[in-house]
Write a protein that holds these residues in place. Structure first.
Motif, mmCIF file in Angstrom:
data_model
loop_
_atom_site.group_PDB
_atom_site.id
_atom_site.type_symbol
_atom_site.label_atom_id
_atom_site.label_comp_id
_atom_site.label_asym_id
_atom_site.label_seq_id
_atom_site.Cartn_x
_atom_site.Cartn_y
_atom_site.Cartn_z
ATOM 1 N N UNK A 206 6.117 8.531 -7.181
ATOM 2 C CA UNK A 206 7.435 9.152 -7.052
ATOM 3 C C UNK A 206 7.867 9.224 -5.589
ATOM 4 N N UNK A 207 6.944 9.578 -4.708
ATOM 5 C CA UNK A 207 7.259 9.622 -3.281
ATOM 6 C C UNK A 207 7.649 8.237 -2.757
ATOM 7 N N UNK A 208 6.902 7.225 -3.177
ATOM 8 C CA UNK A 208 7.171 5.894 -2.675
ATOM 9 C C UNK A 208 8.505 5.352 -3.191
ATOM 10 N N UNK A 305 -5.509 1.975 -3.962
ATOM 11 C CA UNK A 305 -4.523 2.400 -2.958
ATOM 12 C C UNK A 305 -4.135 1.243 -2.054
ATOM 13 N N UNK A 306 -5.105 0.420 -1.664
ATOM 14 C CA UNK A 306 -4.813 -0.719 -0.795
ATOM 15 C C UNK A 306 -3.898 -1.713 -1.502
ATOM 16 N N UNK A 307 -4.195 -2.034 -2.753
ATOM 17 C CA UNK A 307 -3.337 -2.956 -3.505
ATOM 18 C C UNK A 307 -1.911 -2.430 -3.596
ATOM 19 N N UNK A 308 -1.795 -1.160 -3.895
ATOM 20 C CA UNK A 308 -0.483 -0.545 -4.055
ATOM 21 C C UNK A 308 0.321 -0.603 -2.766
ATOM 22 N N UNK A 309 -0.284 -0.186 -1.677
ATOM 23 C CA UNK A 309 0.418 -0.130 -0.400
ATOM 24 C C UNK A 309 0.719 -1.513 0.166
ATOM 25 N N UNK A 310 -0.266 -2.391 0.127
ATOM 26 C CA UNK A 310 -0.070 -3.719 0.717
ATOM 27 C C UNK A 310 1.032 -4.494 -0.005
ATOM 28 N N UNK A 311 1.031 -4.440 -1.328
ATOM 29 C CA UNK A 311 2.047 -5.152 -2.093
ATOM 30 C C UNK A 311 3.440 -4.712 -1.685
ATOM 31 N N UNK A 435 6.839 1.066 -2.284
ATOM 32 C CA UNK A 435 7.128 1.153 -3.715
ATOM 33 C C UNK A 435 6.401 0.032 -4.427
ATOM 34 N N UNK A 436 5.568 0.321 -5.418
ATOM 35 C CA UNK A 436 4.766 -0.695 -6.079
ATOM 36 C C UNK A 436 5.552 -1.506 -7.081
ATOM 37 N N UNK A 437 6.329 -2.490 -6.615
ATOM 38 C CA UNK A 437 7.132 -3.291 -7.545
ATOM 39 C C UNK A 437 6.270 -4.176 -8.434
ATOM 40 N N UNK A 438 5.240 -4.754 -7.869
ATOM 41 C CA UNK A 438 4.363 -5.634 -8.649
ATOM 42 C C UNK A 438 3.031 -5.702 -7.942
ATOM 43 N N UNK A 439 2.021 -6.164 -8.702
ATOM 44 C CA UNK A 439 0.707 -6.363 -8.106
ATOM 45 C C UNK A 439 0.656 -7.702 -7.422
ATOM 46 N N UNK A 440 -0.070 -7.776 -6.347
ATOM 47 C CA UNK A 440 -0.228 -9.024 -5.610
ATOM 48 C C UNK A 440 -1.658 -9.486 -5.721
ATOM 49 N N UNK A 441 -1.975 -10.811 -6.089
ATOM 50 C CA UNK A 441 -3.311 -11.324 -6.263
ATOM 51 C C UNK A 441 -3.488 -12.609 -5.531
#
Length: 441
Positions: A206-208, A305-311, A435-441
């Motif tokens: 929600x914050x993001x 957390x890293x996946x969320x923020x980096x994406x 904001x976590x729009x999508x996952x990055x792989x």
């Protein structure tokens, strides 16, 4: 016997099917063994051999699925995962190779019950679109694929041989999780929203979302810092819980790893951005430039957390970079690449400062007994003397896991040559929201 009964999940049942598999192996061996100057000829010869008979085409498709299962099973045992292969195929091969890989992965996945796959593996199958097969009987695999993608037999055989050759040349990788059917680590939280998601992560999301939607840079920065503080508190809570469990007991944790795509252009600065996010969340990053990914090592909540923020930061950095436009020298020559390279390096450096500051502040307050609740408010508790030793032990565990996975590491510098790009990147990082729009792989 109907063709549909000739094969089931990779098991060949008669001489004709065995012959079709050997035909693929012969064509593939010819391609792999050909000198560079004769590779195109070997590819054409192999594709012609496979596509010669229309009557045998369905059986050729069944044999390709058999060979695909063997190849993919070997790759899983050598440390590769579905998203790794998809990333490499997108980078190195054009045309319909990715769709064909997806079909082969879906065919191989039939061999495993969902419970035999770890959480991240299931997510990768979902993102690749390989959760289930789309063809009606294995004898229809190649005919239906050809119809979908408007390919003749020769073109499809060529595509398949190019894909199989790429897969056959891949080396062994350090594993980042169990293979299908292997020993399972404890399931951990997904970065994909779910109804039963922990309230802390719901609050962070929600914050993001609010931070990205605001038009005011100072508000966005404050919300971003608050989100990182909550993530840091979440990591602290996990560390204290783990500190209270005997080693090896149920619920105790060890570091894990994930791979995230880091691709051209400007892959160096992107790897720096990922390293900045990982360091702030007590993780380590190892960049495999030749395969366009980074391996992130850490404890599961921190990896999420890293996946969320980096994406989110990568999406925002790219958008801000393009919004800044192109640049030219006084003589009219382009300096856009130097500007953007410097922009992203500066962006990563500033993000490192922001996230590290938020994490350190949360750690100091937690050590003093000030606890950040899931709703973002604070409460005063008694100081916990276990905290700093617990965090230090987890960092040491991550370092040890990294050294075990990658005993020979080297460092690489990224060049900055455009002062305007550096200033613009730093300003964009100050405005960054997550904001976590999508996952990055």
């Amino acid at each position: 016997m109907p063709a549909s009964r000739l094969r089931h999940h990779g098991r060949v049942s008669n001489d004709s099917s065995q012959t079709a598999v050997r035909l693929w192996e012969r064509a593939l061996d010819g391609l792999l063994g050909a000198p560079p100057k004769r590779a195109d000829r070997a590819l054409d010869d192999g594709a012609s051999l496979l596509a010669a008979s229309a009557d045998q085409w369905p059986l050729t498709g069944q044999a390709l699925l058999v060979l695909g299962e063997r190849s993919l099973g070997s790759l899983w045992a050598r440390g590769w995962r579905p998203a790794d292969l998809a990333r490499l195929v997108r980078r190195d091969l054009a045309g319909d190779h990715l769709a064909l890989l997806t079909g082969l992965v879906a065919g191989e996945a039939r061999r495993h019950a969902p419970a035999a796959l770890d959480r991240r593996w299931r997510e990768q199958l979902q993102e690749l679109g390989a959760e289930q097969t789309w063809w009606d009987g294995d004898e229809r695999f190649l005919p239906e694929f050809a119809e979908r993608h408007r390919l003749d037999r020769f073109a499809l055989a060529t595509t398949a041989l190019e894909l199989l050759a790429l897969l056959a040349r891949l080396p062994v990788l350090a594993p980042v999780g169990p293979v299908p059917g292997g020993a399972q680590r404890a399931e951990h939280r997904s970065t994909v929203p779910s109804p039963d998601e922990p309230r802390m992560l719901g609050r962070i999301r929600a914050l993001l979302a609010k931070a990205e939607s605001t038009e005011y840079p100072q508000e966005a920065e404050a919300l971003t810092a608050k989100a990182q503080q909550l993530m840091a508190q979440h990591s602290i809570d996990e560390a204290l819980l783990a500190a209270g469990r005997p080693p090896g007991s149920e619920g105790s944790a060890t570091p894990g790893a994930v791979r995230l795509g880091v691709e051209n252009p400007y892959e160096g600065p992107k790897a720096m951005l990922l390293d900045a996010v990982a360091a702030a969340n007590r993780c380590r990053v190892v960049w495999a430039k030749e395969f366009s990914f980074c391996t992130v090592i850490g404890f599961d909540p921190d990896l999420d957390a890293v996946e969320l923020l980096y994406t989110s930061l990568l999406v925002q950095a790219t958008a801000a970079m393009h919004k800044a436009g192109s640049r030219q020298h006084l003589d009219g020559a382009s300096r856009t690449r130097a500007f953007r390279q410097s922009f992203l390096v500066s962006y990563a450096a500033r993000i490192r400062e922001r996230l590290t500051e938020a994490t350190e502040r949360t750690t100091r307050e937690a050590a003093a007994g000030r606890h950040l609740r899931e709703d973002g408010t604070a409460e005063q508790l008694l100081p916990d003397s276990r905290l700093l030793p617990a965090l230090a032990a987890r960092e040491q565990a991550v370092d040890s896991a990294t050294e075990q996975m990658f005993p020979k590491l080297t460092s690489q510098r990224v060049r900055v040559s455009d002062g305007e790009g550096w200033a613009a990147g730093r300003a964009a990082a100050d405005r960054a929201a997550l904001h976590p729009r999508k996952r990055l792989r």
